[in-house]
Design an enzyme around this catalytic site. Structure first.
Site, PDB file in Angstrom:
ATOM      1  N   GLU A  52       0.806  -1.222   0.000  1.00 36.70           N
ATOM      2  CA  GLU A  52       0.000   0.000   0.000  1.00 36.70           C
ATOM      3  C   GLU A  52       0.843   1.277   0.000  1.00 36.70           C
ATOM      4  O   GLU A  52       0.795   2.062   0.962  1.00 36.70           O
ATOM      5  CB  GLU A  52      -0.947   0.006   1.221  1.00 36.70           C
TER       6      GLU A  52
ATOM      7  N   GLU B  69      -5.198  -8.626   1.084  1.00 31.61           N
ATOM      8  CA  GLU B  69      -5.801  -8.253   2.368  1.00 31.61           C
ATOM      9  C   GLU B  69      -7.284  -7.990   2.171  1.00 31.61           C
ATOM     10  O   GLU B  69      -7.677  -7.317   1.204  1.00 31.61           O
ATOM     11  CB  GLU B  69      -5.214  -6.957   2.946  1.00 31.61           C
TER      12      GLU B  69
HETATM   13  O1  IFM Z   1      -3.807  -2.919   9.365  1.00 25.80           O
HETATM   14  C1  IFM Z   1      -3.801  -2.448   8.068  1.00 25.80           C
HETATM   15  C2  IFM Z   1      -2.660  -3.045   7.281  1.00 25.80           C
HETATM   16  O2  IFM Z   1      -1.435  -2.818   7.885  1.00 25.80           O
HETATM   17  C3  IFM Z   1      -2.611  -2.449   5.892  1.00 25.80           C
HETATM   18  N1  IFM Z   1      -3.905  -2.549   5.246  1.00 25.80           N
HETATM   19  C4  IFM Z   1      -5.052  -2.129   5.983  1.00 25.80           C
HETATM   20  C5  IFM Z   1      -5.092  -2.790   7.353  1.00 25.80           C
HETATM   21  C6  IFM Z   1      -6.320  -2.328   8.133  1.00 25.80           C
HETATM   22  O3  IFM Z   1      -6.309  -0.956   8.306  1.00 25.80           O
END
Ligand code: IFM
Length: 480
Positions: free
Chosen positions: A185, A380
């Site tokens: 990200e 994710e």
């Molecule tokens: O916890 C975070 C992660 O580190 C990166 N993506 C989003 C998740 C939730 O906010």
């Protein structure tokens, strides 16, 4: 598009009883879970680890909820055998974790610290010994503080140091790890780290944010080159593309707002990565804030190094409306004054995020349509809810359970959305739930729980939530 938080999942007991699989995933679809170093490891000073920007930031008063830090977190550094055993019990095929750069190079650019690598060596062996495929993320936000002191991601040299660090990790683990992702990200690293200051290092400067975007991408490209030269098999990067929609689908002004936000969040990364050039409308916008002096000839070619997989993180959609006088997205979206980011409409997660699985289908199909050459992976997806486990207050707790039906409903809805994307032709190879464990949720500290395994931070006891049992069944059946 409508909110879809109706409990299609039903009760956990009903789910576990269900035998018919209505949404089967392709054979070989990879099921797993994800975490990140600073969020779970703890052991912040063990074995020569240097300080990261998150150590500094979390110690700065007012930056992280209740002054929480990652000093201890889930103590995964010491408890990883137990955690890997729990992954095996869930039937995970893959586990995505990140390497802490400050463990490997405590000052970011100097000599390698072998004791830092030893930890990941043990972890990789433990995973492989249990038949779990390690997926490595090289950068999940914990930049060595020494590099930030020299400008961090606004400094081109950080990109070069990142490639050296990537090569050092590969030299130790490359014989046992096939899948390597560079960044997690980068939108968050650049815009939240350097744009609105919500994340470490906490800077608020649009020019710095855009320079960081470029140097993160350059670091990715240089790292891909270094990994390939060393023989890496599968190499990729993970983005969190925004699923941006117009408040009024018939309004040209709302469509223009979506186009701008899409440019600043999605195309600024996707185009150079996968098409080899920044979009001209985005560069025009960015040049309102900087002279683009950091963008050198040949950089886009480096960034465009071929990748084998693109990781997509998806949580929630964003609705936009053109409204004169609206504040825009602040430092997270420089130059978007006159655009209203609509307040999320319920149902919401504990983060206050909208629940809209169709947003995931939209993101996956859009990327697949506009950037067709690369296979996708959901790296994710998950939700924070206020889970309770205080050792026997309720009947469920007395039975050792954490009933988290909202999370099951969220995951169920999003897996259906992923399945729908596959039905529409998206080459989606796997799904990793965020997160394996409750953990340090950045500026929110430990108060937001994303895990499918509950962590009691006082005792470090782990308790699988009902969603973990549910996910185990999904994996076993390869479907819903
Ligand atoms: O916890 C975070 C992660 O580190 C990166 N993506 C989003 C998740 C939730 O906010």
């Amino acid at each position: 598009m409508t909110g879809t938080h109706s409990s299609t999942a039903g009760t956990p007991a009903a789910l576990l009883r269900r035998t018919e699989v209505t949404h089967r995933f392709p054979e070989g679809f990879v099921w797993g879970a994800a975490t990140a170093a600073y969020q779970i490891e703890g052991a912040a000073r063990d074995d020569g680890r240097g300080p990261s920007i998150w150590d500094t930031f979390s110690r700065t008063p007012g930056k992280v909820y209740a002054g929480h830090t990652g000093d201890v977190a889930c103590d995964h550094y010491h408890r990883y055998p137990q955690d890997v055993a729990m992954m095996a019990d869930l039937g995970l095929a893959a586990y995505r974790f990140s390497i802490a750069w400050p463990r490997i190079k405590p000052d970011g650019s100097g000599p390698v610290n072998p004791r830092g690598l030893d930890f990941y060596d043990r972890l990789v062996d433990e995973l492989r010994g249990r038949g779990i495929d390690p997926i490595i993320t090289l950068y999940h936000w914990d930049l060595p503080q020494a590099l930030e002191d020299r400008g961090g991601w606004t400094n081109r040299e950080t990109a070069e140091h990142f490639a050296d660090y990537a090569a050092a990790v590969y030299a130790r683990l490359g014989d046992r790890v096939t899948t390597w992702t560079t960044l997690n990200e980068p939108w968050c690293s650049a815009y939240l780290g350097y744009g609105n200051g919500l994340h470490a290092p906490g800077r608020r400067d649009p020019a710095a944010a855009f320079a960081a975007v470029h140097h993160l991408l350059l670091g990715h490209g240089l790292a891909v080159r270094a990994l390939r030269a060393a023989g890496a098999g599968t190499v990729g990067v993970t983005l969190n593309p925004v699923a941006a929609f117009p408040a009024d689908p018939s309004s040209p002004a709302d469509a223009a707002a979506v186009r701008l936000v899409d440019g600043l969040h999605n195309r600024i990364f996707l185009d150079p990565l996968l098409l080899g050039r920044y979009p001209t409308d985005v560069l025009d916008h960015v040049s309102r804030f900087t002279d683009l002096g950091y963008l050198r000839s040949g950089d886009e070619k480096i960034i465009n190094a071929p990748i084998d997989v693109l990781g997509v993180n998806y949580y929630a959609p964003t609705y936009l409306a053109a409204r004169p006088g609206a504040a825009g997205g602040g430092g997270a979206y420089p130059g978007t004054e006159g655009i209203e980011f609509l307040p999320p409409a319920g149902p919401l997660t504990d983060m206050g995020w909208m629940i809209e699985p169709a947003g995931m289908t939209a993101v996956l199909t859009r990327i697949s349509r506009d950037y067709p050459a690369v296979p996708l992976f959901v790296t994710e997806n998950g939700a924070a809810f206020e889970d309770k486990y205080d050792g026997g207050g309720s009947e469920a707790e007395a039975a050792g359970r954490v009933p988290d039906v909202d999370r099951i409903a969220y995951l169920d809805g999003h897996l259906r959305a992923a399945h729908e994307a596959i039905s529409q032709g998206v080459d989606l190879r796997g799904y990793l739930v965020w997160s394996l464990l409750d953990n340090f949720e950045w500026a929110e500290g430990y108060r937001k729980r994303f895990g499918i395994i509950y962590v009691d931070y006082l005792t470090q006891r782990r308790v699988p939530k009902d969603s973990a049992r549910w996910y185990r069944e999904v994996i076993r059946r390869n479907g819903l």
